[in-house]
Design an enzyme around this catalytic site. Sequence first.
Site, PDB file in Angstrom:
ATOM      1  N   LEU A  25     -15.704  -0.295 -32.194  1.00 18.53           N
ATOM      2  CA  LEU A  25     -16.850   0.182 -31.411  1.00 18.53           C
ATOM      3  C   LEU A  25     -16.722  -0.266 -29.956  1.00 18.53           C
ATOM      4  CD1 LEU A  25     -19.736  -0.518 -33.957  1.00 18.53           C
ATOM      5  CD2 LEU A  25     -18.860   1.725 -33.271  1.00 18.53           C
ATOM      6  N   ASP A  33     -22.086  -0.259 -18.529  1.00 15.35           N
ATOM      7  CA  ASP A  33     -22.843  -0.966 -17.509  1.00 15.35           C
ATOM      8  C   ASP A  33     -22.141  -0.839 -16.166  1.00 15.35           C
ATOM      9  OD1 ASP A  33     -24.442  -2.593 -16.022  1.00 15.35           O
ATOM     10  OD2 ASP A  33     -23.696  -4.471 -16.882  1.00 15.35           O
ATOM     11  N   SER A  48     -27.455  -2.132  -8.169  1.00 15.63           N
ATOM     12  CA  SER A  48     -26.643  -3.314  -7.823  1.00 15.63           C
ATOM     13  C   SER A  48     -25.256  -3.102  -8.422  1.00 15.63           C
ATOM     14  CB  SER A  48     -27.263  -4.582  -8.409  1.00 15.63           C
ATOM     15  OG  SER A  48     -28.645  -4.643  -8.162  1.00 15.63           O
ATOM     16  N   LYS A 102     -21.515  -2.712  -9.635  1.00 13.09           N
ATOM     17  CA  LYS A 102     -20.424  -3.674  -9.798  1.00 13.09           C
ATOM     18  C   LYS A 102     -19.229  -3.265  -8.940  1.00 13.09           C
ATOM     19  CE  LYS A 102     -21.304  -4.726 -14.688  1.00 13.09           C
ATOM     20  NZ  LYS A 102     -21.528  -6.165 -14.708  1.00 13.09           N
ATOM     21  N   ARG A 119     -17.213  -0.805 -20.895  1.00 10.83           N
ATOM     22  CA  ARG A 119     -17.432  -0.004 -22.101  1.00 10.83           C
ATOM     23  C   ARG A 119     -17.753  -0.913 -23.283  1.00 10.83           C
ATOM     24  NH1 ARG A 119     -11.809  -0.263 -21.604  1.00 10.83           N
ATOM     25  NH2 ARG A 119     -10.684  -0.941 -23.462  1.00 10.83           N
ATOM     26  N   ASP A 128     -19.769  -3.472 -23.099  1.00  8.77           N
ATOM     27  CA  ASP A 128     -21.006  -4.206 -22.839  1.00  8.77           C
ATOM     28  C   ASP A 128     -22.013  -4.011 -23.976  1.00  8.77           C
ATOM     29  OD1 ASP A 128     -22.181  -6.058 -21.191  1.00  8.77           O
ATOM     30  OD2 ASP A 128     -23.316  -4.586 -20.046  1.00  8.77           O
ATOM     31  N   ASP A 175     -28.134  -5.376 -12.089  1.00 11.98           N
ATOM     32  CA  ASP A 175     -26.991  -5.670 -12.951  1.00 11.98           C
ATOM     33  C   ASP A 175     -27.295  -6.805 -13.934  1.00 11.98           C
ATOM     34  OD1 ASP A 175     -24.493  -5.442 -14.011  1.00 11.98           O
ATOM     35  OD2 ASP A 175     -23.480  -6.588 -12.452  1.00 11.98           O
ATOM     36  N   ARG A 234     -30.693  -8.781 -20.079  1.00  7.03           N
ATOM     37  CA  ARG A 234     -31.881  -9.565 -20.420  1.00  7.03           C
ATOM     38  C   ARG A 234     -33.136  -8.689 -20.422  1.00  7.03           C
ATOM     39  NH1 ARG A 234     -30.559 -13.479 -15.518  1.00  7.03           N
ATOM     40  NH2 ARG A 234     -28.511 -12.690 -16.094  1.00  7.03           N
TER      41      ARG A 234
END
Lengths: 535, 535
Positions: free
Chosen positions: A195, A278, A283, A285, A294, A296, A355, A359
């Site tokens: 995955l 992500d 913001s 990267k 991929r 993340d 970014d 959380r």
Amino acid sequence: MAFVRTSKIFLRPHALSQIRSVRFCGTSERKAGVIVGVYSHETENTFTDAAAHINNQSSGNLVRLMQYGDSLKAGKSRVLYGVSEEFPVVAVVGLGEQNLSYDPIEERDESKEAIRTAVAAGYRSLDGLGLKSIQVDPCGDGEAAAEGALLAAFKYQDLKSKKKESPSVTCLSQNDQGWTRGATFAEGQNIARRLMETPANILTPTNFAQEAVNCLEGLGVEVMPRTYEWAKERNMNAFLSVTRGSGEPPVFLELTYRGKRFTDDKPLAIVGKGVTFDTGGISLKPSSNMDKMRADMGGAACTVGSIFIAAALGLPINIKGFIPLCENMPGSIATKPGDVVVASNGKTIQIDNTDAEGRLILADALHYASQHSPRAMINMATLTGAMVVSLGSGATGVFCNSKAVWEAMHKAGTVTGDRVWKMPLWKHYSSQVTDFGLADVHNLGKHSKDAGSILAAAFLQEFVSCDHWMHMDIAGVMENKDEVSYLGKGMSGRPTRTVATFAELYSIRADWLVNVQGCPLMYIHRFLEIVKYVC
Amino acid sequence: MAFVRTSKIFLRPHALSQIRSVRFCGTSERKAGVIVGVYSHETENTFTDAAAHINNQSSGNLVRLMQYGDSLKAGKSRVLYGVSEEFPVVAVVGLGEQNLSYDPIEERDESKEAIRTAVAAGYRSLDGLGLKSIQVDPCGDGEAAAEGALLAAFKYQDLKSKKKESPSVTCLSQNDQGWTRGATFAEGQNIARRLMETPANILTPTNFAQEAVNCLEGLGVEVMPRTYEWAKERNMNAFLSVTRGSGEPPVFLELTYRGKRFTDDKPLAIVGKGVTFDTGGISLKPSSNMDKMRADMGGAACTVGSIFIAAALGLPINIKGFIPLCENMPGSIATKPGDVVVASNGKTIQIDNTDAEGRLILADALHYASQHSPRAMINMATLTGAMVVSLGSGATGVFCNSKAVWEAMHKAGTVTGDRVWKMPLWKHYSSQVTDSWLADVNNQGKHKPAGGSCTAATFLQEFVSCDHWMHMDIAGVMENKDEVSYLGKGMSGRPTRTVATFAELYSIRADWLVNVQGCPLMYIHRFLEIVKYVC
């Protein structure tokens, strides 16, 4: 020395070629290999039972062929051809010292780790010979041997037009229960690896949900995908703030495994971060290595993998999995730095860095999971770059408000070799998240360059109402370069096996007395060993 | 509410002004202040003995004046003027809940920490009034009160033309032994802070040696500065490779404290990194915040500070201090990336990054210290930026090969409030530094920046031959922004008090039976509390 060595080899070519010619006839049909272990003590090698058997069966050929080299070191493999009719190709692997055990400095079972490492080296040395099958010596611990072989055998080649065939891997000894267990654990981790490796344009939130159905429904795990509207109704604004920039619809996945007779028993909750890609959002990267993002959704992948193992083992507990899935993209209505949202528990969050999105989606997921009053709650997330700097790939950094959960998870890590390391969850850090900025909590923290992973953990704690909670920051262990030799290069699927083992230990803790009856003997043996840690 | 509150104040101006006018006459001469504590439980405040005494002595004025505000919260201070003739200026400080104790999540003695925090807040609120003296309520723990007051009182103004005068700080109760101890601990840390703050053009290696003489020789500590030639004779090529770029001569400082009757007793070795300025060398650091690198001798400063405390307390042990001092500059004959040197223990080091210089000077210092066969060895170093990212200023990250040393140091941290956090010292990391292309070890981890402080620690381990060794990476705690309120902004001098407390615990462990006789009662009380940890 070199000269002497050469002359030795020159003494035998005739004999060798004779033996080989016999074997070639036999093996061109079967193409079978075998991996057997040897222990080493100083310069002496000692055979395992399986190796000794093959040596006897081949009239001492194994001993004879091994003499051409030095004593085999731990973790090394040497392939011998033409050993006997039954075992034409033998990879002899070094297990190191006999009678290895738990090492208090390394904090892991060195015996199991030596077997995994050696068997994996053996598998690799046989790879490329085009064998049809490989039989593996359990080396006294079939579970570790199966893990070593099957984790080393993993290849992600779903997207290659020409796929390499892999040999079938089985255990040399019949009906080895440990082997079956080990194969299950390895399969769970390989599911997570697959995955994680899958590109983000293929593994969208929706397709991840489909993959979870494919993996888990056959084992009786209920997979319930929730939609944007469902999340909106529950005021999961922190979760939804992340998905705003993306054209892919978000999914909130709820997994239910019922292994408990009393179905109203409080579950173990496992929450996984599922950002299928992500970019960092507004913001953004830096572009170098952004392809790694991929993976993340590593927390989500390990959640599926560990629930797979729990269900396959039929653990007598209830488990609930919660996986918020979305993309983090810099779209036209994306969340902007400085924006404030109200999370589902009513707390306001200032988003100073889009970014730090993991959380945010976990905030709502942890709050939702808490409402199921779990007995214990684990969450896994590729959360912070700071964790990479902090522990690298040595261990998953864990943050915990419960001694019992910490001890069980630590014990699980020593068994699987996929270790955890405790990090602090102190007011020193939480005050930097709560006493700063426009809102109740800040998604970066006051001195955000320092202790980034701890500030993130302190942020998550604001959304947890469970006395036995552990946050696992798996950013450091997400990818394997070459550090863990039995995994090979690529996304690691760590710490799937550790969390599954934790679930197993937890199932004992939950009601030790009920389970001790009717348990297979090997389980009880294992349980007795660990019960002092978890009770 | 605001109206009611105001009206309350309006009721009393007459009485207040009268009282004040009386006081003003009295105090303009003496300018004396006092700090007293109150406990708070929900909305109730309870006075300490000293506060109750002042209240009685002022006919209830303290209670009366406190009523004008809400109950005082922990760590807050409120200054009351004109309380009584004897105590004209009273800073009342909030100690939080009464009966606080060790907190297993926070891993520290919350009572001591509350006293330090509150007294420091009191001191700050009185600062700037131009008081000549401040008396401090010991709040039940004179040691913590002294630490709070005297650490808060520290100012580095050696280089200001116009210096602010500081009030003298004394204890309210006479002959408080705890206060004397606390004052010693605070002074030790303040010595370290002063050395760390001092600019590098003033505090050269040579001048650091002079400062060590000034601080320590009065207490009977032998300070022996060694020269370049001495180091060259001992093949300390790793140490000398760092100083090559600098015009300042290096110094290797050897400190000897003999507190033991039997002078041949094995010492406790303390090794401190003393890079008086670190530009990074040819691997030059970015210029932003480079001025902070004047504190890259923090390990050396804390070594001096902790030996100061040990000597001032007269601990019954032998201590040896080892401090390699030099500058790291990009000079014309500076070490270049890729250079290989042979350290004093014969191992070859590939220097791939000249900014990883701390481990080079420590390599030779640790090997030299090991040769003195210490019973235990501690080293302190502002070693890696990774430690800042990892733990921030919450705790010193420690790496240890000894359970006994770890437990004693952890215990010491819980007492001083300047905590330590254990980090892994695993083969996983050591294999990343011993796998060097050209040499035996590489001064940069293979997968930099992953696990940067862990790989640095395993590098050091290659030069240690001591079974009770601890490496303390103090880069994260080097500077205080605002996290530890009683320290104020600036270089922190951490973890001086913790290492000194460790030395004290160690002195008990070394021979508990000899020391228990003739010990002051308060020591025995303290010892009994900790003996279960260290024995």
